[in-house]
Enzyme design. Structure first.
Site, PDB file in Angstrom:
ATOM      1  N   ASP A 264      28.781  48.311  31.966  1.00 33.61           N
ATOM      2  CA  ASP A 264      29.723  47.337  32.706  1.00 33.61           C
ATOM      3  C   ASP A 264      29.313  46.199  31.947  1.00 33.61           C
ATOM      4  O   ASP A 264      28.431  45.835  30.966  1.00 33.61           O
ATOM      5  CB  ASP A 264      29.103  47.311  34.132  1.00 33.61           C
ATOM      6  CG  ASP A 264      29.811  46.345  34.863  1.00 33.61           C
ATOM      7  OD1 ASP A 264      30.987  46.489  34.770  1.00 33.61           O
ATOM      8  OD2 ASP A 264      29.135  45.615  35.596  1.00 33.61           O
ATOM      9  N   SER A 265      30.203  45.243  32.370  1.00 32.27           N
ATOM     10  CA  SER A 265      29.980  43.419  31.849  1.00 32.27           C
ATOM     11  C   SER A 265      28.427  43.140  32.131  1.00 32.27           C
ATOM     12  O   SER A 265      27.848  42.194  31.679  1.00 32.27           O
ATOM     13  CB  SER A 265      31.061  42.639  32.331  1.00 32.27           C
ATOM     14  OG  SER A 265      30.987  42.864  33.912  1.00 32.27           O
TER      15      SER A 265
ATOM     16  N   CYS B  90      36.433  46.948  41.640  1.00 37.77           N
ATOM     17  CA  CYS B  90      35.541  46.413  40.835  1.00 37.77           C
ATOM     18  C   CYS B  90      34.157  46.847  41.110  1.00 37.77           C
ATOM     19  O   CYS B  90      33.827  46.636  42.286  1.00 37.77           O
ATOM     20  CB  CYS B  90      35.727  44.914  40.860  1.00 37.77           C
ATOM     21  SG  CYS B  90      34.241  43.927  40.060  1.00 37.77           S
TER      22      CYS B  90
ATOM     23  N   CYS C 114      32.969  50.271  34.845  1.00 34.83           N
ATOM     24  CA  CYS C 114      33.578  49.187  35.028  1.00 34.83           C
ATOM     25  C   CYS C 114      35.151  49.252  35.023  1.00 34.83           C
ATOM     26  O   CYS C 114      35.856  50.086  34.344  1.00 34.83           O
ATOM     27  CB  CYS C 114      33.177  48.284  33.802  1.00 34.83           C
ATOM     28  SG  CYS C 114      34.161  46.715  33.818  1.00 34.83           S
TER      29      CYS C 114
ATOM     30  N   HIS D  41      31.232  45.494  40.907  1.00 34.27           N
ATOM     31  CA  HIS D  41      30.362  44.652  41.385  1.00 34.27           C
ATOM     32  C   HIS D  41      30.456  44.517  43.023  1.00 34.27           C
ATOM     33  O   HIS D  41      29.825  44.007  43.788  1.00 34.27           O
ATOM     34  CB  HIS D  41      30.790  42.982  40.825  1.00 34.27           C
ATOM     35  CG  HIS D  41      30.397  42.823  39.617  1.00 34.27           C
ATOM     36  ND1 HIS D  41      30.576  43.437  38.519  1.00 34.27           N
ATOM     37  CD2 HIS D  41      29.368  42.040  39.120  1.00 34.27           C
ATOM     38  CE1 HIS D  41      29.991  42.833  37.311  1.00 34.27           C
ATOM     39  NE2 HIS D  41      29.166  42.234  37.851  1.00 34.27           N
TER      40      HIS D  41
ATOM     41  N   GLU E  24      27.566  38.183  40.546  1.00 35.42           N
ATOM     42  CA  GLU E  24      26.560  38.232  39.030  1.00 35.42           C
ATOM     43  C   GLU E  24      25.448  37.309  39.581  1.00 35.42           C
ATOM     44  O   GLU E  24      24.613  37.157  38.908  1.00 35.42           O
ATOM     45  CB  GLU E  24      27.317  38.121  38.051  1.00 35.42           C
ATOM     46  CG  GLU E  24      26.741  38.437  36.694  1.00 35.42           C
ATOM     47  CD  GLU E  24      26.359  39.903  36.328  1.00 35.42           C
ATOM     48  OE1 GLU E  24      25.421  40.225  35.815  1.00 35.42           O
ATOM     49  OE2 GLU E  24      27.314  40.589  36.870  1.00 35.42           O
TER      50      GLU E  24
END
Ligand code: DGL
Length: 269
Positions: free
Chosen positions: A13-14, A188, A76, A190, A156
């Site tokens: 993932d990022s 998403c 992601c 996150h 994040e």
């Protein structure tokens, strides 16, 4: 060459979002070795171009292949929408699993003829991939999508469960696009970290769909069918980051409950 069961599962993932998927995978498949790659040097992915995300994804796939992964999970949505087709071609000899298809399957089974909302990054929403795949189901499902670009960077940074995050979440969820829906897709990885805040907004009266569990189940099914389940119980977890960040290390500990060692793995040197 055919992969073997002892080889690790690669997940990327990022940043920390994919840890929600990694956590579900560890719970579903406790015997597996996992290598997680957080592309912290390039996050957020959500406002990057398709071409940029494709370039990052290929580099990460290279890193995971070098580490001998038997399967790669794109944990992601932004990268699943931008780079899944490319990675399938690029890493042909191993299976690539994205986070979108298992969610589409779940929606097809449970929400025929319903109106469903979706929140995700700009990249995911603009790609139109969920809308297209849901349309292809022909189940009479109407999708209402809203890009919510502030959420991933906020999460994040560990900036949630506070007054300001409540306010930002409430503003997004009050947008006209998301009214009269019967379920909400968290598109998403996150967002499971703010699931309780989203539930609070809806007074627990909305079905919130997050993909981590269904992706873990899809992965188990694949490994089982291909006789690639690891029964030797290695259980090693390795974390690679393209740039070191304190917040990533702290979040990794929350999910994996022990001291984790982050290995810096620059994608371009
Ligand atoms: N967690 C990712 C997703 O599912 C990326 C969020 C971001 O980096 O913008 O889209």
């Amino acid at each position: 060459m055919r992969p073997t069961p002892e080889q690790p599962i690669g997940i990327f993932d990022s940043g920390i979002g994919g840890l929600t998927v990694a956590h579900a995978i560890r719970t579903e498949l406790p015997q597996e070795n996992i290598i997680y790659f957080g592309d912290t040097a390039h996050l957020p992915y959500g406002d990057k171009s398709e071409a940029a995300i494709q370039a990052y994804s290929v580099k990460i796939a290279d890193a995971l292949l070098k580490k001998g992964c038997k399967v790669i999970v794109i944990a992601c949505n932004s990268a699943s929408s931008a780079a899944y087709e490319l990675l399938k071609e690029y890493a042909r000899h191993i299976k690539i699993i994205n986070v979108i298809d298992p969610m589409i399957e779940l929606v097809a089974n449970r929400f025929a003829n319903k109106h469903i909302g979706l929140i995700g990054t700009k990249r995911t929403v603009q790609s139109g991939v969920y809308a297209r795949k849901i349309e292809e189901l022909n189940e009479g499902i109407t999708l209402h999508s809203l890009a919510t670009p502030l959420l991933a960077p906020m999460i994040e940074e560990g900036f949630f469960d506070n007054k300001i995050s409540h306010e930002i979440i409430a503003q997004y969820l009050a947008e006209p696009e998301l009214q009269n829906i019967e379920a909400l897709i968290l598109a998403c990885t996150h967002y499971p970290l703010i699931k309780s805040e989203i539930n609070d907004y809806y007074n627990n009266q909305m079905t919130i769909l997050d993909s981590s569990q269904v992706v873990a189940v899809a992965l188990r099914k694949y490994l089982d069918e291909e006789k690639l389940l690891n029964s030797s119980g290695g259980k090693q977890h390795e974390f690679l980051v393209s740039d070191y960040t304190d917040s990533f290390e702290a979040s990794t500990r929350i999910f994996f409950q022990k001291t984790v060692h982050l290995e810096r793995y620059p994608l371009w040197s």
